[in-house]
Design an enzyme around this catalytic site. Structure first.
Site, PDB file in Angstrom:
ATOM      1  N   VAL A  96     -11.245 -11.217  -5.843  1.00  0.00           N
ATOM      2  CA  VAL A  96     -11.552 -11.292  -7.278  1.00  0.00           C
ATOM      3  C   VAL A  96     -11.466  -9.935  -7.988  1.00  0.00           C
ATOM      4  O   VAL A  96     -11.770  -9.849  -9.177  1.00  0.00           O
ATOM      5  CB  VAL A  96     -12.952 -11.915  -7.527  1.00  0.00           C
ATOM      6  CG1 VAL A  96     -12.950 -13.385  -7.188  1.00  0.00           C
ATOM      7  CG2 VAL A  96     -14.033 -11.176  -6.756  1.00  0.00           C
TER       8      VAL A  96
ATOM      9  N   ASN B  17      10.761  13.829  24.759  1.00  0.00           N
ATOM     10  CA  ASN B  17       9.316  14.077  24.656  1.00  0.00           C
ATOM     11  C   ASN B  17       8.525  12.792  24.435  1.00  0.00           C
ATOM     12  O   ASN B  17       7.350  12.832  24.107  1.00  0.00           O
ATOM     13  CB  ASN B  17       9.027  15.070  23.514  1.00  0.00           C
ATOM     14  CG  ASN B  17       7.604  15.613  23.582  1.00  0.00           C
ATOM     15  OD1 ASN B  17       7.137  15.963  24.659  1.00  0.00           O
ATOM     16  ND2 ASN B  17       6.928  15.669  22.460  1.00  0.00           N
TER      17      ASN B  17
ATOM     18  N   CYS C  30       0.843  -1.207   0.000  1.00  0.00           N
ATOM     19  CA  CYS C  30       0.000   0.000   0.000  1.00  0.00           C
ATOM     20  C   CYS C  30       0.871   1.247   0.000  1.00  0.00           C
ATOM     21  O   CYS C  30       0.437   2.316  -0.404  1.00  0.00           O
ATOM     22  CB  CYS C  30      -0.963  -0.004   1.180  1.00  0.00           C
ATOM     23  SG  CYS C  30      -0.304   0.642   2.707  1.00  0.00           S
TER      24      CYS C  30
ATOM     25  N   GLU D 269      -6.524 -13.098  -0.317  1.00  0.00           N
ATOM     26  CA  GLU D 269      -6.896 -13.452   1.056  1.00  0.00           C
ATOM     27  C   GLU D 269      -6.387 -14.807   1.519  1.00  0.00           C
ATOM     28  O   GLU D 269      -6.324 -15.076   2.722  1.00  0.00           O
ATOM     29  CB  GLU D 269      -8.426 -13.474   1.171  1.00  0.00           C
ATOM     30  CG  GLU D 269      -9.086 -12.163   0.833  1.00  0.00           C
ATOM     31  CD  GLU D 269     -10.572 -12.357   0.666  1.00  0.00           C
ATOM     32  OE1 GLU D 269     -11.326 -11.958   1.545  1.00  0.00           O
ATOM     33  OE2 GLU D 269     -10.973 -12.945  -0.357  1.00  0.00           O
TER      34      GLU D 269
HETATM   35  C1  LIG Z   1       6.370   4.245  21.242  1.00  0.00           C
HETATM   36  C2  LIG Z   1       7.095   4.093  22.546  1.00  0.00           C
HETATM   37  C3  LIG Z   1       7.597   2.847  22.888  1.00  0.00           C
HETATM   38  C4  LIG Z   1       8.254   2.686  24.094  1.00  0.00           C
HETATM   39  N1  LIG Z   1       8.726   1.448  24.399  1.00  0.00           N
HETATM   40  C5  LIG Z   1       9.391   1.265  25.563  1.00  0.00           C
HETATM   41  C6  LIG Z   1       9.904  -0.014  25.921  1.00  0.00           C
HETATM   42  O1  LIG Z   1       9.749  -0.993  25.171  1.00  0.00           O
HETATM   43  N2  LIG Z   1      10.546  -0.134  27.093  1.00  0.00           N
HETATM   44  C7  LIG Z   1      10.730   0.939  27.931  1.00  0.00           C
HETATM   45  O2  LIG Z   1      11.355   0.781  28.943  1.00  0.00           O
HETATM   46  N3  LIG Z   1      10.260   2.138  27.621  1.00  0.00           N
HETATM   47  C8  LIG Z   1       9.590   2.332  26.473  1.00  0.00           C
HETATM   48  N4  LIG Z   1       9.077   3.559  26.181  1.00  0.00           N
HETATM   49  C9  LIG Z   1       9.191   4.634  27.182  1.00  0.00           C
HETATM   50  C10 LIG Z   1      10.494   5.420  27.023  1.00  0.00           C
HETATM   51  O3  LIG Z   1      11.563   4.659  27.492  1.00  0.00           O
HETATM   52  C11 LIG Z   1      10.373   6.705  27.830  1.00  0.00           C
HETATM   53  O4  LIG Z   1       9.265   7.418  27.335  1.00  0.00           O
HETATM   54  C12 LIG Z   1      11.603   7.544  27.659  1.00  0.00           C
HETATM   55  O5  LIG Z   1      12.704   6.894  28.152  1.00  0.00           O
HETATM   56  C13 LIG Z   1      11.461   8.901  28.314  1.00  0.00           C
HETATM   57  O6  LIG Z   1      12.558   9.701  27.941  1.00  0.00           O
HETATM   58  P1  LIG Z   1      12.361  11.147  27.278  1.00  0.00           P
HETATM   59  O7  LIG Z   1      13.691  11.769  27.145  1.00  0.00           O
HETATM   60  O8  LIG Z   1      11.581  11.059  26.061  1.00  0.00           O
HETATM   61  O9  LIG Z   1      11.511  11.841  28.417  1.00  0.00           O
HETATM   62  P2  LIG Z   1      10.669  13.170  28.328  1.00  0.00           P
HETATM   63  O10 LIG Z   1       9.308  12.844  27.829  1.00  0.00           O
HETATM   64  O11 LIG Z   1      11.395  14.201  27.603  1.00  0.00           O
HETATM   65  O12 LIG Z   1      10.605  13.543  29.871  1.00  0.00           O
HETATM   66  C14 LIG Z   1      10.052  12.634  30.775  1.00  0.00           C
HETATM   67  C15 LIG Z   1      10.117  13.188  32.204  1.00  0.00           C
HETATM   68  O13 LIG Z   1      11.460  13.197  32.633  1.00  0.00           O
HETATM   69  C16 LIG Z   1      11.796  14.446  33.232  1.00  0.00           C
HETATM   70  N5  LIG Z   1      13.208  14.680  32.970  1.00  0.00           N
HETATM   71  C17 LIG Z   1      13.856  14.447  31.819  1.00  0.00           C
HETATM   72  N6  LIG Z   1      15.162  14.713  31.978  1.00  0.00           N
HETATM   73  C18 LIG Z   1      15.320  15.158  33.225  1.00  0.00           C
HETATM   74  C19 LIG Z   1      16.438  15.595  33.971  1.00  0.00           C
HETATM   75  N7  LIG Z   1      17.646  15.633  33.455  1.00  0.00           N
HETATM   76  N8  LIG Z   1      16.223  15.968  35.238  1.00  0.00           N
HETATM   77  C20 LIG Z   1      15.010  15.938  35.788  1.00  0.00           C
HETATM   78  N9  LIG Z   1      13.913  15.521  35.135  1.00  0.00           N
HETATM   79  C21 LIG Z   1      14.076  15.131  33.872  1.00  0.00           C
HETATM   80  C22 LIG Z   1      10.865  15.426  32.588  1.00  0.00           C
HETATM   81  O14 LIG Z   1      10.629  16.513  33.456  1.00  0.00           O
HETATM   82  C23 LIG Z   1       9.608  14.615  32.368  1.00  0.00           C
HETATM   83  O15 LIG Z   1       8.811  14.650  33.518  1.00  0.00           O
HETATM   84  C24 LIG Z   1       8.414   3.771  24.980  1.00  0.00           C
HETATM   85  C25 LIG Z   1       7.902   5.027  24.639  1.00  0.00           C
HETATM   86  C26 LIG Z   1       7.250   5.190  23.427  1.00  0.00           C
HETATM   87  C27 LIG Z   1       6.707   6.527  23.055  1.00  0.00           C
END
Ligand SMILES: Cc1cc2nc3c(=O)[nH]c(=O)nc-3n(C[C@H](O)[C@H](O)[C@H](O)COP(=O)(O)OP(=O)(O)OC[C@H]3O[C@@H](n4cnc5c(N)ncnc54)[C@H](O)[C@@H]3O)c2cc1C
Ligand code: FES
Length: 1302
Positions: A1053, A234, A122, A1233
């Site tokens: 089909v 994020n 697709c 299918e």
């Molecule tokens: C699609 C998807 C799949 C995932 N799969 C897994 C998985 O299989 N296994 C798993 O373990 N996890 C999984 N996760 C979760 C992922 O590990 C966490 O969301 C990620 O590690 C968070 O890190 P970030 O930098 O994006 O955090 P952010 O979203 O940027 O921040 C998260 C929090 O941390 C705080 N923070 C960040 N840095 C600091 C700092 N230096 N000091 C103080 N506070 C801080 C922020 O204030 C916020 O509250 C998944 C997430 C998604 C979206």
């Protein structure tokens, strides 16, 4: 503080792709300072797609290039743009698929190879794949197959795409990676350096985004805004905002602060900056493991093990270590390891620095162990392990990769030096409660104990006593999760025993050989494959029919230039639409109050049933609240976000009524749709009387989400004259959209022009529902006089559209001691949901196909569609056959178990042979079924591999192999149904072919391109018939303006019926040209066309195919229900882990009676994709519903379809040689299918492995398995001491989290 308000957001980052200039996009961006990158691409650039919006599908992958101030290098990484706030991209380069290559300039080798090697169907997620590969190549110009496989872990769906078991990487082929790989076009380094000293502030309408330049500034800001999150990747905050509705007025982004990126090797361990990404952490740990003594790196190895399967590469490239630690989700995988490893958090604030241990108290959010609101984590110390340390990490998820754990754990034991006496023990579990939990008390009690079986028994009892999991716990799977607690513990026990033995071989006994199988996890190895088909050697070389011609849109899929509904440029004055849905399963609406919605800026109108000038839906689907997700009204607004905000503000008051949700409930309440359907042959009573033995059983088969990558989409554009409207829809059924819109607007169909360029996957989910979506958008467009676009969010699509029908079956089977089945009495039920939709057809298919490949002399099957208060279930690839086929194979397997005969022997002896009749008295020839069976036995080396699996099973107690070979008798087309209200069903089709004066040809037909390659095949047909090269022929869209009254594109089909129509049109044209050709046989095509025009010969023709005539007389229980039969056989081998329920798909061989395929590449892709979709249906995909009828599984985060790691390591497809199908065009057969059911061979291979476990353990062998055969079911049915010891709750004493609707 050095703050600066930035100019318009899109200017803040330079992009290598062309952003274009859609008006709606600008409007959206200004409103949404914090919106994700996909929002902008969705309108301006067609390549980056939105499949889910929550980081789970990979369709939105882009490459980010950024300057790393620590390494002073430019880093490239893949990222899910749906989670990338635009503000976070300041100073980075974003490369979208448009920046990689295009048909207008030059395509990149990745794009070329993906297209030429038939890597797209697709095409909706293909740009995401290209970007994942592109980012990989930027970092690793010569990647290994493992790296390529890992790069595709990020959520792509092999069901629909063919990154499949060829075993050969497209990049291995001639040419390799081109040096044309574009470099980032601007001096990132200089930019980054210039910005180093500046704090960046982005002020949006509701959110201020601040990116401080120094640690000091960050600390000041954190003191000023203690509630502001410190957003790095994020991936956690972004989801809270998107799904949880959380709003943050201020966001701090510390990405440019070098202290948060440090990596230091200290005496105690590694100190890693908190902003370090998880992908970087993996690389750092790998380097450390290769450079340090083994005894120091045990914690690093445990972390690496979790990192291998944690999310996909896109998420690992975004998510930070600090973000992971602070967001501390209960199922996050690294935190338990960091905690048992005694990691330390280095904190700082304006008050100064301090250190806190990362303990279970921290992870459970204990106030005195937590960071303070004004503190941030600067770095994390991950200590080295010691010689007498043993550290292990475990996780089990619904899918091995890119799925959150169901339960995870980290365990560590420290022995008194030189002994096996426990000095310190630490065990943590995730996925049990709302936070990571510790078995602290149990561990304390075990200190001082020797590491032996007594200790293990005690440890299991203590842990099960300490770690409480409520029977109503969110997420369900309660007993399984309890079993995993002790299963992991047992694995750890054995791993440590094994480690002690290695440390001191003279002191400790050997681990019994067969117990060794408890160690180690399944690895995802790159799949290998073979595809074998025949091409007619006598065919002229210029004739493309029968050749593996590339998908007509293959290159455009790979470059992102292929346009889907949502990619169409915004139209002046266009409005967005969002729907208000019922939150109750069964209720009377007391009131609808939309007054607050009108107050939302940008909201233009609220559309209700009273705005429908004509018919409001068919008589089957009147609008009243009979399921959760039913559409009540719609809000139209200037932007998508405003429409959604408006919809949230509409208040509905309900008077709740008791819902019927399950098949069991429906039977109790006599709640059915349509009459019972029955076929019977022979004399059932006599048959049972003559049987040596009779067995009875039941089976539940869960539903399945369509999970096409492109959600349902429609754009309605009023033309402003004579009530004309253009409707651009992602439908499989153009004429139904046209008819329903016309009837809703009370105008003639000739005013409604329905257009479909292509659809990003459908699988039956876009047959009936798109018409309703189009009606809603058309009513809104009619009311407002403006164009209206309605793109469903993934969660709305999954909620509203309905699923494959959940099934419940009961069987009574009589057989002789030698395995011959003499009688079978079958009762089948499906959960239809709240309206008829296509449920009657599905139950008819189930009844008609319940015999599958078996000739049962006395046979009765009855079927009923149950009416419940669930969203109306609908068509799905296979239309009920996957359910009935699985059930048939289940009762055949039950006979094998009861007689003690090998299942393949019972199958063989009961299988149809030669000329036959079905239970509904239709004649067919089963010769090809037998041929497929013999060929598959031979090609798969079934008997030798079965012996090898048995040998393996004798040697391995905790891992078992299983193998199964499953035959299939499938059918193409439909019998009389919903679509075909006359006495007969005629699969009629039409086409319109024009030849222009320059000789170019335009083909249109009534079929819709869903990714199944129908347009490619039509071009091949036209090329053969007109005898012109493919390059002369074009096919631009499906439209009701060119081909009226088209039937649905479904039932396998579509290609052959539309092919016959195209053939007819081309033959008419060729006949008209014949006299001219004869006059000038040496002339060129262009000359003949010019001449024909001069001679006033019409160069346009409609072609028509009257269709196959099929019928079914349910009173007489006889008919010619299907045009023809398709046979196939699949043999699959698997290995299961009895302690976790995990399984590995080792090998699959499919022999398919495809006859003469028009396009073998397309057809093999259909078979492989269908097979994998069947593997998902039967082993993985679970729809979870609450006791109130609310579906929980509404996105890729909770609903897991197979990924690249689920493709069998060896995957071979063979077309049965030398066969013909005189009925269909060019002797072909529809392959759309048939592959789905063959996925059941994996189900039965797992069953075989389980049977071996149960036999060895002396457990009853006539056990029941339901579908899907998930890790949970595998684990629980492989009963052992651990499953015996878990606490069980008496059903009825608690309210479960979910219910079984099948
Ligand atoms: C699609 C998807 C799949 C995932 N799969 C897994 C998985 O299989 N296994 C798993 O373990 N996890 C999984 N996760 C979760 C992922 O590990 C966490 O969301 C990620 O590690 C968070 O890190 P970030 O930098 O994006 O955090 P952010 O979203 O940027 O921040 C998260 C929090 O941390 C705080 N923070 C960040 N840095 C600091 C700092 N230096 N000091 C103080 N506070 C801080 C922020 O204030 C916020 O509250 C998944 C997430 C998604 C979206
Ligand atoms: S749309 Fe971004 S991952 Fe699905």
């Amino acid at each position: 503080m050095n703050t600066e308000n930035c100019p318009p957001l899109l200017n803040t980052s330079q992009m290598t792709g062309d952003l274009g200039g859609g008006n709606a996009n600008k409007r959206e961006m200004e409103n949404q300072a914090f919106s994700s990158l996909t929002t902008s691409f969705a309108v301006c650039l067609t390549g980056t797609k939105k499949g889910c919006g929550i980081g789970g599908c990979g369709a939105c992958t882009v490459m980010i290039s950024t300057y790393d101030p620590v390494s002073k290098k430019i880093l490239h990484y893949p990222a899910n743009s749906c989670l990338l706030p635009i503000c976070s991209l300041h100073g980075t380069a974003v490369t979208t698929v448009e920046g990689v290559g295009s048909t207008k300039t030059r395509i990149h080798p990745i794009q070329e190879r993906l297209a030429k090697c038939h890597g797209s169907q697709c095409g909706f997620c293909t740009p995401g794949m290209v970007m994942s590969m592109y980012a990989l190549l930027r970092n690793h110009p010569e990647p290994s197959m493992e790296q390529i496989t890992a790069a595709l872990d990020g959520g792509f769906e092999p069901t629909c795409c063919q990154l499949r078991g060829t075993g050969q990487c497209c990049l291995d082929q001639e040419g390799g990676v081109s040096s044309s790989t574009k470099s980032v076009l601007f001096p990132l380094q200089r930019m980054a350096q210039e910005q180093q000293g500046r704090t960046l502030v982005f002020q949006g309408e509701r959110t201020m985004w601040i990116s401080p330049a120094s640690l000091r500034e960050l600390l000041e800001l954190k003191t000023k805004y203690p509630k502001a999150p410190v957003v790095v990747g994020n991936t956690s905050v972004g989801l809270d905002m998107k799904i949880g509705g959380v709003h943050h007025p201020v966001i701090l982004h510390p990405d440019r602060i070098s202290e948060l990126r440090i990596v230091n090797n200290t005496n105690n361990g590694l100190v890693i900056g908190a902003a370090c990404r998880l992908a970087q952490l993996r690389d750092i740990l790998m380097k450390a493991v290769s450079g340090l003594p083994e005894e120091k790196t045990k914690i690093f190895c445990a972390l690496l093990q979790q990192l291998r399967t944690l999310a996909g590469e896109q998420i690992r490239s975004l998510a930070s270590l600090g973000g992971h630690i602070v967001s501390r989700g209960s199922t996050w995988d690294l935190n338990p390891v960091l905690a048992v490893g005694n990691s330390v958090l280095n904190l700082t604030s304006t008050d100064g620095k301090r250190q806190i241990p990362l303990t279970d108290d921290f992870l459970s959010g204990c106030k005195n162990a937590d960071i303070k609101p004004n503190e941030i984590i600067v770095s994390v110390l991950i200590p080295y392990s010691k010689k007498d340390d043993f550290v292990s990490a475990f996780r089990q998820a619904e899918r091995r990769k890119n799925a959150l754990s169901i339960v995870n754990s980290a365990m560590r034991v420290l022995f008194k030096p030189g002994t096996n006496v426990i000095m310190d023990l630490n065990i943590l579990y995730g996925g049990i409660g709302s936070t990571t939990v510790s078995a602290r008390k149990s561990c304390q009690k075990l200190v001082g104990r020797q590491w032996n079986e007594h200790m293990l028994g005690e440890a299991c009892r203590l842990v099960l006593g300490e770690i409480f999991l409520s029977p109503s716990a969110p997420g369900g799977k309660v007993e399984y999760r309890r079993a995993l607690l002790v299963s992991f513990l047992f694995k750890f026990y054995l791993q440590v025993l094994h480690g002690l033995k290695i440390l001191d071989p003279s002191k400790y006994p050997d681990l019994p050989k067969k117990y060794m199988s408890a160690l180690g996890n399944f690895e995802c190895r790159p799949p290998q494959g073979r595809q074998v088909y025949q091409v007619n050697p006598e065919q002229p070389p210029q004739d493309p029919v029968g050749h593996p011609i590339m998908h007509q849109s293959g290159v455009k899929h790979a470059t992102g230039e292929a346009v889907y509904c949502d990619d169409m440029h915004p139209i002046d004055g266009e409005l967005s639409l969002a729907v208000v849905k019922s939150s109750k399963a069964h209720a009377k609406i007391v009131s609808i109050d939309a007054s607050e919605a009108f107050k939302v800026p940008g909201v233009v109108d609220v559309v209700t049933a009273s705005d429908v000038p004509g018919e409001n839906g068919t008589k089957n689907e009147k609008a009243f609240v009979i399921c959760v997700g039913q559409i009540i009204c719609a809000v139209v607004a200037e932007s998508d976000i405003q429409a959604k905000r408006g919809a949230e503000k509409v208040k509905i008051q309900y008077e709740e009524l008791e819902p019927i949700l399950t098949i069991e409930d429906a039977i109790k309440h006599n709640s059915y749709i349509g009459k019972e359907k029955k076929v019977e042959k022979g004399n059932i009573e006599k048959g049972f009387n003559s049987a040596d033995e009779i067995i009875e059983g039941e089976m539940h088969i869960g539903g399945q989400e369509h999970f096409y990558l492109e959600p349902n989409s429609v754009l309605v554009v009023p033309r402003g004259e004579d009530n004309e409207m253009d409707v651009y829809s992602s439908t499989q059924y153009s004429s139904n959209v046209q008819e329903l819109v016309a009837s809703a607007l009370d105008i003639q169909s000739n005013k409604i022009m329905c257009h479909i360029k292509r659809v990003g996957g459908a699988f039956g989910g876009k047959i009936t529902k798109p018409s309703y979506f189009a009606v809603i958008a058309a009513v809104a467009a009619n009311k407002t006089g403006r164009p209206v676009r309605f793109i469903l969010e993934r969660h709305d699509d999954m909620l509203i559209v309905g699923n494959r029908h959940p099934f419940f079956g009961k069987y009574k089977v009589g057989f002789m001691n030698d395995g011959r089945i003499v009688a079978a009495d079958i009762q089948a039920y499906i959960n239809a949901g709240c309206t008829p939709d296509e449920s009657e057809m599905v139950i008819e298919f189930i009844v008609l196909k319940m015999d599958n490949a078996y000739k049962i002399p006395n046979f009765r099957v009855r079927g009923r569609a149950c009416k419940t208060h669930l969203p109306s279930n609908t068509a799905f690839r296979g239309f009920g056959f996957p359910q009935s086929g699985l059930f048939a194979e289940t009762w055949v397997t039950a006979v094998a178990t009861q007689t003690g005969l090998p299942p393949e022997q019972v199958r063989d002896m009961n299988m149809y042979e030669g000329l036959n009749v079905t239970p509904f008295k239709e004649q067919f020839d089963a010769t090809n079924l037998r041929k497929c069976w013999t060929e598959c036995l031979e090609k798969s080396e079934y008997y030798s591999r079965k012996t090898a699996a048995e040998e393996f099973n004798k040697q391995n107690y905790w891992k078992k192999k299983g193998i199964a070979i499953i035959p299939m008798k499938f059918t193409a087309g439909f019998n009389k149904t919903f679509y075909h209200q006359g006495q007969w069903t005629k699969h009629q089709a039409a086409a319109l072919v024009h030849i222009y004066k320059d000789g170019s040809v335009l083909v249109t037909h009534g079929g819709v391109e869903l990714g199944q390659g129908i347009h490619t095949k039509m071009l091949q047909v036209a090329s053969r018939e007109l005898k012109v090269p493919l390059s002369y022929i074009h096919l631009c869209e499906t439209s009701t303006t060119t081909v009226p009254n088209a039937l649905i594109t479904a039932g396998s089909v579509g290609s052959e019926t539309n092919g016959k129509a195209v053939q007819d049109a081309c033959q008419i044209l060729r006949k008209r040209l014949e006299p001219i050709i004869q006059k000038n046989p040496e002339g060129k095509w262009e000359d003949w066309i010019k001449e024909a025009f001069q001679e006033s010969i019409s160069l346009s023709a409609t072609g028509y195919f009257k269709g196959y005539v099929t019928y079914m007389n349910w009173e007489k229980e006889e008919g010619h229900a299907f045009p023809y039969f398709i046979f196939g056989v699949a043999c699959s081998e698997v290995e299961i882990d009895c302690l976790t329920g995990d399984h590995q798909n080792i090998r699959t061989d499919i022999v398919m009676d495809a006859c003469f395929s028009i396009n073998p590449a397309v057809d093999i892709g259909q078979i492989e994709g269908g097979f994998i979709q069947g593997v998902g249906l039967f082993t993985m995909e679970e729809i979870k519903v609450s006791p109130e009828g609310k579906q929980y599984t509404l996105g890729p985060d909770t609903y897991k379809i197979p990924a690249v790691c689920d493709i069998p390591e060896q995957f071979n497809v063979y077309f049965l040689p030398n066969t013909r199908n005189p009925i269909a065009i060019y002797s072909s057969k529809g392959m759309g299918e048939a592959g789905v059911f063959l996925g059941s061979s994996v189900f039965f291979a797992i069953r075989d492995a389980i049977a071996s476990v149960r036999k060895e353990r002396g457990l009853p062998e006539n056990f029941t398995l339901n579908s899907p055969l998930t890790t949970e079911q595998i684990r629980m049915v492989c009963a052992d001491d651990f499953t015996e010891m878990i606490p069980r709750d008496k059903p009825g004493t608690y309210k479960p989290w979910d219910i079984e609707v099948a």
